[in-house]
Structure formats: structure tokens, C-alpha cells
Design a protein around this motif. Structure first.
Motif, mmCIF file in Angstrom:
data_model
loop_
_atom_site.group_PDB
_atom_site.id
_atom_site.type_symbol
_atom_site.label_atom_id
_atom_site.label_comp_id
_atom_site.label_asym_id
_atom_site.label_seq_id
_atom_site.Cartn_x
_atom_site.Cartn_y
_atom_site.Cartn_z
ATOM 1 N N GLY A 201 2.021 3.980 -1.233
ATOM 2 C CA GLY A 201 0.834 4.451 -0.548
ATOM 3 C C GLY A 201 0.899 4.478 0.958
ATOM 4 O O GLY A 201 0.358 5.394 1.588
ATOM 5 N N ALA A 202 1.545 3.483 1.574
ATOM 6 C CA ALA A 202 1.516 3.374 3.026
ATOM 7 C C ALA A 202 2.764 3.931 3.697
ATOM 8 O O ALA A 202 2.672 4.612 4.717
ATOM 9 N N ARG A 203 3.905 3.664 3.124
ATOM 10 C CA ARG A 203 5.142 4.097 3.767
ATOM 11 C C ARG A 203 5.201 5.613 3.962
ATOM 12 O O ARG A 203 5.666 6.075 5.011
ATOM 13 N N PRO A 204 4.743 6.435 3.012
ATOM 14 C CA PRO A 204 4.788 7.887 3.242
ATOM 15 C C PRO A 204 3.955 8.348 4.431
ATOM 16 O O PRO A 204 4.147 9.477 4.911
ATOM 17 N N LEU A 205 3.038 7.517 4.911
ATOM 18 C CA LEU A 205 2.198 7.894 6.043
ATOM 19 C C LEU A 205 2.925 7.743 7.373
ATOM 20 O O LEU A 205 2.460 8.261 8.389
ATOM 21 N N TYR A 206 4.058 7.031 7.374
ATOM 22 C CA TYR A 206 4.806 6.871 8.609
ATOM 23 C C TYR A 206 5.521 8.173 8.945
ATOM 24 O O TYR A 206 5.936 8.912 8.047
ATOM 25 N N PRO A 207 5.689 8.464 10.232
ATOM 26 C CA PRO A 207 6.440 9.663 10.617
ATOM 27 C C PRO A 207 7.850 9.614 10.040
ATOM 28 O O PRO A 207 8.457 8.551 9.915
ATOM 29 N N THR A 208 8.363 10.771 9.697
ATOM 30 C CA THR A 208 9.700 10.831 9.098
ATOM 31 C C THR A 208 10.783 10.423 10.080
ATOM 32 O O THR A 208 11.924 10.169 9.689
ATOM 33 N N THR A 209 10.443 10.341 11.383
ATOM 34 C CA THR A 209 11.433 9.925 12.376
ATOM 35 C C THR A 209 11.729 8.439 12.311
ATOM 36 O O THR A 209 12.721 7.984 12.852
ATOM 37 N N HIS A 210 10.859 7.679 11.640
ATOM 38 C CA HIS A 210 11.128 6.242 11.497
ATOM 39 C C HIS A 210 12.254 6.026 10.505
ATOM 40 O O HIS A 210 12.187 6.501 9.377
ATOM 41 N N LYS A 211 13.260 5.301 10.926
ATOM 42 C CA LYS A 211 14.361 4.977 10.035
ATOM 43 C C LYS A 211 14.156 3.575 9.488
ATOM 44 O O LYS A 211 13.863 2.655 10.227
#
Length: 264
Positions: A201-211
Motif C-alpha cells: 500500500g505505501a511503497r508504491p506511493l514513493y517516487p520511482t527514483t527512490h532506490k
């Protein structure tokens, strides 16, 4: 606060655990307003940092609604409670802390002595236990836990073992047992549940640039090696473990100054 996924609840902070404390500086740390919170709302819900499901229905409850403490059910556990923001109540709590202290040295003892009619006055103010289930408690009525534990809406991870401090492996879908620390079987189960909900639920909300590291609780782009980040992280960990600097930067005088600036 309402959510369908685990979140960091605003204002959730570790509570002082010093036994026999009678100093308001120690007892009222948790009772300060959350940064950015106003006094125009009708009621609030104080929360720990582990909400698993939507709990909007708590806003229909009256002050002071809370769940029983597993160690002594005639006392409520102060990890989750419904209250009405009030400067008058805040002043009365300060006075009560100064005159009577707390029978357990922490906010829970103070609140229970202040709201001393909670056990008998109104059963509607007794929240079901699923709103404040302690993850690492050894429940003596294990059949009840087996029956109702899966319905938990708020899980309270007491002590220093927090989900976000654990090492999680998405390939196995579990945290490391070493990082989970000692405790009953359901403790690891709830840690894994928190991470599963976070991943979905939460991780997909982070920008895809976050590694993200393969086994980690924080994105690598947060700069964990930066000295400022390390300092903030250490301070937060101290709070979560109940190690508050009452005589220094966490002194009540500093908290009171911030309260005065915020409320007046």
C-alpha cells in the motif's frame, strides 16, 4: 488520522518509563499538541505508529475512550485513546501531575488517575481490544487471541523493536528473527503483516527514483550515511526506546515554550 495502511501517526512518540516519576516534565511529554494541529477540531485520536486498517469510527467515540490494558484491565492503555482538545483539560492535567504524579511513573498512570472513573462510568468508552493490541505481549487466553487476533486494527509495538527498524527481505516476505528481538510468536507475525501492508500500500506511493536496498526499512536515497540523518535517526530511536533527555534538549521547559508559542 485515518488510513487503510500502516503509517507514522503524527505526534506518536515514546512515553517516559521512569518509575515513580512525579515531575510534569516526565509525565506530560506525550500530551503536548502535535505540530501543525489546531484546537478547532471536535475530537482527536491519539495513536501509536502502527495502524493496519481504517479506524474512522473512533471519531464517533467520546472522551475518554480507550482499550483496557492487558496487564490490568481496570486501567486503560494510553497507546490509543479518544479525547477532546481542551486548554482547560491540559491545565488540569498539569496541576494533577504536579500534585499527584503518576503511579507508574509515566503518562498512562497519570491519565488513569485523572480519568479515574473510566473503569465503571460508561462501558461505551471501553474500546474493543483490537484497537490496541500489543504485539509482544504473552496473552494468557490464547484461544481468544487465535479467534480475534487477526481482526486487529491497531497494533502496538512496545519497546525498541519497531517494524521500520527491522531488516525485511521481500523475497521471503519476512523480517529477520534476529532483528525482531525476543517475544511471542505473534510478534514476528505482526511485524511481517506491517511490512506486507507497507509493501502493497505505501511503497508504491514513493517516487520511482527512490532506490531500495534488497533488505532494508528505508530507501537508500534518503542518505543514511549523512551525519545529519544519522543524528536524527539516533534521536528518534532514543525516544522510541524511552530514553528521553529530560534535563537537556527534551526538558519540559522547552516543550512548554513551544506550547506557549503554538497555543497563544
Amino acid at each position: 488520522m485515518q488510513t487503510q495502511h500502516p503509517v507514522q501517526a503524527p505526534g506518536g512518540c515514546a512515553r517516559p518509563r521512569h518509575p515513580g516519576g512525579r515531575d510534569p516534565a516526565q509525565l506530560l511529554v506525550k500530551l503536548r499538541p502535535c505540530p501543525g494541529a489546531g484546537l478547532t477540531c471536535d475530537r482527536c485520536v491519539a495513536l501509536p505508529r502502527q495502524v493496519l486498517h481504517n479506524i474512522d469510527e473512533l471519531f464517533d467515540r467520546e472522551e475518554l475512550s480507550a482499550a483496557p490494558d492487558p496487564g490490568w484491565p481496570d486501567c486503560f492503555n494510553s497507546g490509543v485513546f479518544v479525547f477532546r482538545p481542551s486548554l482547560e483539560t491540559h491545565q488540569l492535567l498539569l496541576q494533577h501531575a504536579t500534585e499527584h504524579g503518576s503511579f507508574d511513573g509515566a503518562d498512562q498512570g497519570l491519565l488513569n488517575s485523572f480519568f479515574r472513573d473510566w473503569p465503571t462510568a460508561d462501558i461505551h468508552k471501553h474500546l474493543p481490544f483490537i484497537y490496541n493490541l500489543t504485539s509482544n505481549a504473552a496473552y494468557t487466553y490464547s484461544p481468544a487471541f487465535q479467534q480475534f487476533g487477526s481482526s486487529a486494527k491497531v497494533v502496538h509495538f512496545l519497546g525498541s523493536t519497531k517494524p521500520w527498524n527491522c531488516t525485511y527481505d521481500p523475497q521471503t516476505g519476512s523480517v529477520s528473527e534476529q532483528g525482531a528481538g525476543p517475544g511471542p510468536r505473534q510478534h514476528v507475525t505482526f511485524l511481517n503483516l506491517w511490512w506486507r501492508l507497507f509493501q502493497e500500500g505505501a511503497r508504491p506511493l514513493y517516487p520511482t527514483t527512490h532506490k531500495w536496498d534488497t533488505c532494508s526499512s528505508l530507501p537508500s536515497s534518503y542518505g543514511r550515511s549523512h551525519p545529519a540523518f544519522h543524528s536524527l535517526w539516533c534521536e528518534r530511536k532514543k525516544w522510541e526506546e524511552g530514553r528521553i533527555d529530560y534535563m537537556g534538549k527534551d526538558a519540559f521547559a522547552r516543550i512548554q515554550e513551544k506550547l506557549d508559542r503554538f497555543l497563544h
